[in-house]
Design an enzyme around this catalytic site. Sequence first.
Site, mmCIF file in Angstrom:
data_model
loop_
_atom_site.group_PDB
_atom_site.id
_atom_site.type_symbol
_atom_site.label_atom_id
_atom_site.label_comp_id
_atom_site.label_asym_id
_atom_site.label_seq_id
_atom_site.Cartn_x
_atom_site.Cartn_y
_atom_site.Cartn_z
ATOM 1 N N LYS A 13 0.842 -1.418 -0.262
ATOM 2 C CA LYS A 13 0.106 0.172 -0.319
ATOM 3 C C LYS A 13 0.538 0.977 0.215
ATOM 4 O O LYS A 13 1.944 1.586 0.586
ATOM 5 C CB LYS A 13 -0.570 0.277 1.130
ATOM 6 C CG LYS A 13 -1.460 1.197 1.869
ATOM 7 C CD LYS A 13 -1.217 1.333 3.108
ATOM 8 C CE LYS A 13 0.305 1.862 3.103
ATOM 9 N NZ LYS A 13 -0.124 2.806 4.856
ATOM 10 N N ASP A 123 -5.525 -0.172 8.892
ATOM 11 C CA ASP A 123 -5.136 0.193 7.014
ATOM 12 C C ASP A 123 -5.733 -1.151 6.621
ATOM 13 O O ASP A 123 -5.431 -1.674 5.208
ATOM 14 C CB ASP A 123 -2.787 -0.073 7.013
ATOM 15 C CG ASP A 123 -2.730 1.117 7.356
ATOM 16 O OD1 ASP A 123 -3.510 2.378 6.796
ATOM 17 O OD2 ASP A 123 -1.973 1.458 6.900
HETATM 18 O O1 C5P Z 1 -5.032 0.845 13.635
HETATM 19 P P1 C5P Z 1 -3.417 0.117 13.719
HETATM 20 O O2 C5P Z 1 -2.849 -0.617 14.570
HETATM 21 O O3 C5P Z 1 -2.802 0.198 12.457
HETATM 22 O O4 C5P Z 1 -2.516 1.320 14.674
HETATM 23 C C1 C5P Z 1 -1.350 2.054 14.786
HETATM 24 C C2 C5P Z 1 -0.666 2.683 15.361
HETATM 25 O O5 C5P Z 1 -1.070 4.150 14.674
HETATM 26 C C3 C5P Z 1 -2.073 3.229 16.981
HETATM 27 O O6 C5P Z 1 -2.031 2.604 17.597
HETATM 28 C C4 C5P Z 1 -1.976 4.441 16.515
HETATM 29 O O7 C5P Z 1 -1.244 4.982 17.743
HETATM 30 C C5 C5P Z 1 -1.796 4.948 15.129
HETATM 31 N N1 C5P Z 1 -2.618 5.305 14.556
HETATM 32 C C6 C5P Z 1 -3.202 6.517 14.685
HETATM 33 N N2 C5P Z 1 -4.236 7.041 13.677
HETATM 34 C C7 C5P Z 1 -4.542 6.454 13.172
HETATM 35 C C8 C5P Z 1 -3.744 5.187 12.993
HETATM 36 C C9 C5P Z 1 -3.190 4.623 13.452
HETATM 37 O O8 C5P Z 1 -2.928 7.083 15.460
HETATM 38 N N3 C5P Z 1 -5.290 6.410 12.012
#
Ligand code: C5P
Length: 274
Positions: A13, A123
């Site tokens: 991606k 994602d």
């Molecule tokens: O959702 P995912 O586990 O991929 O996201 C990893 C970290 O990235 C989250 O715990 C958060 O701290 C940050 N994040 C965020 N806002 C988003 C996506 C991710 O703050 N839209």
Amino acid sequence: MTSDQVVLRAPAKINLTLHVTGQRADGYHLLDSLVVFADLGDEIVLTPAAQTSLTINGPFAEGVPADARNLVWKAMDLVGQPHQITLTKNLPNGAGIGGGSADAAAVLRHFGATAGAAGLGADVPVCLRLGAQRMRGVGEQLDPVPGFPTLHAVLVNPGVSVATPQIFAALSSKSHPPMPECLPQDADSADIIGWLAKMRNDLEGPAQNHAPQISQVLAALRNTAQASLVRMSGSGATCFAIFPDATSAQDAAAQLASDHPDWWVRATRLNSPG
Ligand code: C5P
């Protein structure tokens, strides 16, 4: 390869833009991002089995958990049909190009089990559909971008793994302007590149402070012949440059790989059909 095996592609991606527009009460950040997929990625082979198991190979297998902590295993649990999974990690980890999310999404897509995607990571929903998409909210609000052209690119990762939460936390402002309400419709690649140049990745500054190698990658990409747009993807450290055609992308990739043998360098097509 037996007849009950399936082979799934999990393409990388790329965030062509990543505008951070706000922050929710739970700490997650609101985004406005234009996302496309590369013609390279991880590969997953599934074989029905009595219990789920996971074997990981490939150039980036090291350090990747081969148990129920892995997103691909969590996706299989959501599907509810145990399989023996062989995952070939061609993509660097913690790299801003969705590796683990793409792997989970490939499994969910294959089984049509898309309902729990967002629970596996912000994602994962965008990786379910492989076309160009505008991603808003915290990743759950997705709009296809019809007629988006194929772009020729070079991806470079300097071999540093970046922890996404740290980069978001280091943002001095959480509230930057979104992209314009209307994205270019049916524009050719030259128009799109010109438009993209006016957009941003708001995580580029904090990511460079955290991992100065990212600044070196951006500078090296800008120094290549014919690079027309240079930017970081996601929270880094992978950066990309867009080129006018496949030949100039391949030439630049060959030069970068020769100058920086320790970097991961790939020429690729973004949003290519099929
Ligand atoms: O959702 P995912 O586990 O991929 O996201 C990893 C970290 O990235 C989250 O715990 C958060 O701290 C940050 N994040 C965020 N806002 C988003 C996506 C991710 O703050 N839209």
